[in-house]
Design an enzyme around this catalytic site. Structure first.
Site, PDB file in Angstrom:
ATOM      1  N   LYS A  10       0.745  -1.222  -0.049  1.00 55.18           N
ATOM      2  CA  LYS A  10      -0.016  -0.045  -0.152  1.00 55.18           C
ATOM      3  C   LYS A  10       0.971   1.342  -0.161  1.00 55.18           C
ATOM      4  CE  LYS A  10      -3.804  -2.252   2.800  1.00 55.18           C
ATOM      5  NZ  LYS A  10      -4.449  -2.130   4.045  1.00 55.18           N
ATOM      6  N   TYR A  50     -13.240  -3.231  -2.775  1.00 54.01           N
ATOM      7  CA  TYR A  50     -13.628  -3.224  -1.183  1.00 54.01           C
ATOM      8  C   TYR A  50     -15.139  -2.870  -1.142  1.00 54.01           C
ATOM      9  CZ  TYR A  50      -8.844  -2.067   0.415  1.00 54.01           C
ATOM     10  OH  TYR A  50      -7.584  -2.114   0.706  1.00 54.01           O
ATOM     11  N   ASN A 113      -1.398  -0.352   7.380  1.00 51.65           N
ATOM     12  CA  ASN A 113      -0.812  -1.700   7.620  1.00 51.65           C
ATOM     13  C   ASN A 113       0.196  -2.261   6.682  1.00 51.65           C
ATOM     14  OD1 ASN A 113      -2.965  -2.238   5.977  1.00 51.65           O
ATOM     15  ND2 ASN A 113      -4.116  -3.584   7.383  1.00 51.65           N
ATOM     16  N   HIS A 116      -2.092  -5.368   1.850  1.00 49.14           N
ATOM     17  CA  HIS A 116      -3.268  -6.042   1.398  1.00 49.14           C
ATOM     18  C   HIS A 116      -2.797  -7.183   1.182  1.00 49.14           C
ATOM     19  CE1 HIS A 116      -7.299  -7.204   0.011  1.00 49.14           C
ATOM     20  NE2 HIS A 116      -6.479  -7.593  -1.003  1.00 49.14           N
ATOM     21  N   GLU A 127      -9.643 -10.462  -7.391  1.00 50.96           N
ATOM     22  CA  GLU A 127      -8.467  -9.333  -7.373  1.00 50.96           C
ATOM     23  C   GLU A 127      -7.563  -9.455  -8.529  1.00 50.96           C
ATOM     24  OE1 GLU A 127      -8.838  -8.825  -2.584  1.00 50.96           O
ATOM     25  OE2 GLU A 127      -7.134  -9.868  -3.199  1.00 50.96           O
TER      26      GLU A 127
HETATM   27  P1  CMP Z   1      -7.227  -4.776   4.617  1.00 50.50           P
HETATM   28  O1  CMP Z   1      -7.710  -5.885   5.530  1.00 50.50           O
HETATM   29  O2  CMP Z   1      -6.191  -4.881   3.537  1.00 50.50           O
HETATM   30  O3  CMP Z   1      -8.607  -4.139   3.665  1.00 50.50           O
HETATM   31  C1  CMP Z   1      -9.414  -2.886   4.644  1.00 50.50           C
HETATM   32  C2  CMP Z   1      -8.456  -2.013   4.858  1.00 50.50           C
HETATM   33  O4  CMP Z   1      -9.302  -1.101   5.539  1.00 50.50           O
HETATM   34  C3  CMP Z   1      -7.809  -2.721   5.912  1.00 50.50           C
HETATM   35  O5  CMP Z   1      -6.624  -3.344   5.570  1.00 50.50           O
HETATM   36  C4  CMP Z   1      -7.071  -1.355   6.815  1.00 50.50           C
HETATM   37  O6  CMP Z   1      -6.040  -0.790   6.414  1.00 50.50           O
HETATM   38  C5  CMP Z   1      -8.218  -0.360   6.339  1.00 50.50           C
HETATM   39  N1  CMP Z   1      -8.722   0.331   7.545  1.00 50.50           N
HETATM   40  C6  CMP Z   1      -9.021   1.444   8.118  1.00 50.50           C
HETATM   41  N2  CMP Z   1      -9.499   1.600   9.147  1.00 50.50           N
HETATM   42  C7  CMP Z   1     -10.021   0.338   9.602  1.00 50.50           C
HETATM   43  C8  CMP Z   1     -11.011  -0.077  10.633  1.00 50.50           C
HETATM   44  N3  CMP Z   1     -11.406   0.772  11.584  1.00 50.50           N
HETATM   45  N4  CMP Z   1     -11.211  -1.467  10.510  1.00 50.50           N
HETATM   46  C9  CMP Z   1     -10.503  -2.180   9.526  1.00 50.50           C
HETATM   47  N5  CMP Z   1      -9.955  -1.934   8.664  1.00 50.50           N
HETATM   48  C10 CMP Z   1      -9.591  -0.682   8.604  1.00 50.50           C
END
Ligand code: CMP
Length: 142
Positions: A10, A50, A113, A116, A127
Site C-alpha cells: 500500500k 472493497y 498496515n 493488503h 482481485e
Molecule cells: P485490509 O484488510 O487490507 O482491507 C481493508 C482495509 O481498511 C484494512 O486493510 C485497513 O488498512 C483499512 N482500515 C482502515 N480503518 C479500518 C478499521 N477501523 N477497521 C478495519 N480496517 C480498517
C-alpha cells in the site's frame, strides 16, 4: 494445494521504501512471483475491490489513502499460498500482530498496515481479474 494470491504493498509501505524487504519475505517463504507491477488504483476499482467495506465509516478515507500513490501489485503462487501470505502479513491491526510479521515490523495502525492480502481463493480470483490480464501473469514458473 497450489494457489495464487494477491498482495498490494500500500502507499504507506511504498513511501517507507520497504518494497524490497516485503517481497523478500514472500520469496524466502518459497512463494513464486507470477505477476508484479506498479498500479494507480482508481475509485472504480476500489468500489469493486472493497465492495464489502463500502458502508463502513472508514471507506472514504481508505479509498483516498489507496489512491495517494501507486501501489505495488503482486500475484504470488505456491502450495497453500493464501494461508502462507496471511501468516507472513499478520492480522489487520499491526498492534495485534506478532513480531516478525510484515504488519508488526513495518506497520503503524489499521489504516497504515503496509499490505493488503487476499482473504480467500474467491477474493484472489476477483482481485487478479481487476488488476492483471492473463498476458501479465507467468504461472508456469510457480
Ligand atoms: P485490509 O484488510 O487490507 O482491507 C481493508 C482495509 O481498511 C484494512 O486493510 C485497513 O488498512 C483499512 N482500515 C482502515 N480503518 C479500518 C478499521 N477501523 N477497521 C478495519 N480496517 C480498517
Amino acid at each position: 494445494m497450489m494457489e495464487q494470491t494477491v498482495v498490494l504493498i500500500k502507499p504507506d509501505g511504498f513511501a517507507k521504501k520497504v518494497v524490497g524487504q516485503v517481497i523478500d519475505r514472500f520469496e524466502r517463504a518459497g512463494l513464486s512471483i507470477v505477476g508484479l507491477k506498479l498500479v494507480r488504483l482508481t475509485q472504480a476499482i476500489l468500489d469493486v475491490w472493497y465492495a464489502h467495506h463500502k458502508d463502513k465509516p472508514f471507506f472514504p478515507e481508505l479509498c483516498s489513502q489507496m489512491m495517494a500513490t501507486p501501489v505495488v501489485a503482486i500475484v504470488l503462487a505456491g502450495e497453500g499460498a493464501i494461508q502462507k501470505v496471511f501468516d507472513l502479513c499478520g492480522p489487520t491491526d499491526p498492534q495485534d500482530a506478532a513480531p516478525g510479521t510484515i504488519r508488526k515490523d513495518f506497520g503503524v495502525d489499521k489504516p497504515h498496515n503496509v499490505v493488503h492480502r487476499s482473504d480467500s481463493a474467491e477474493a484472489a480470483e476477483k482481485e487478479i481479474g481487476l488488476l492483471f490480464t492473463s498476458a501479465e501473469l507467468y504461472p508456469e514458473r510457480s
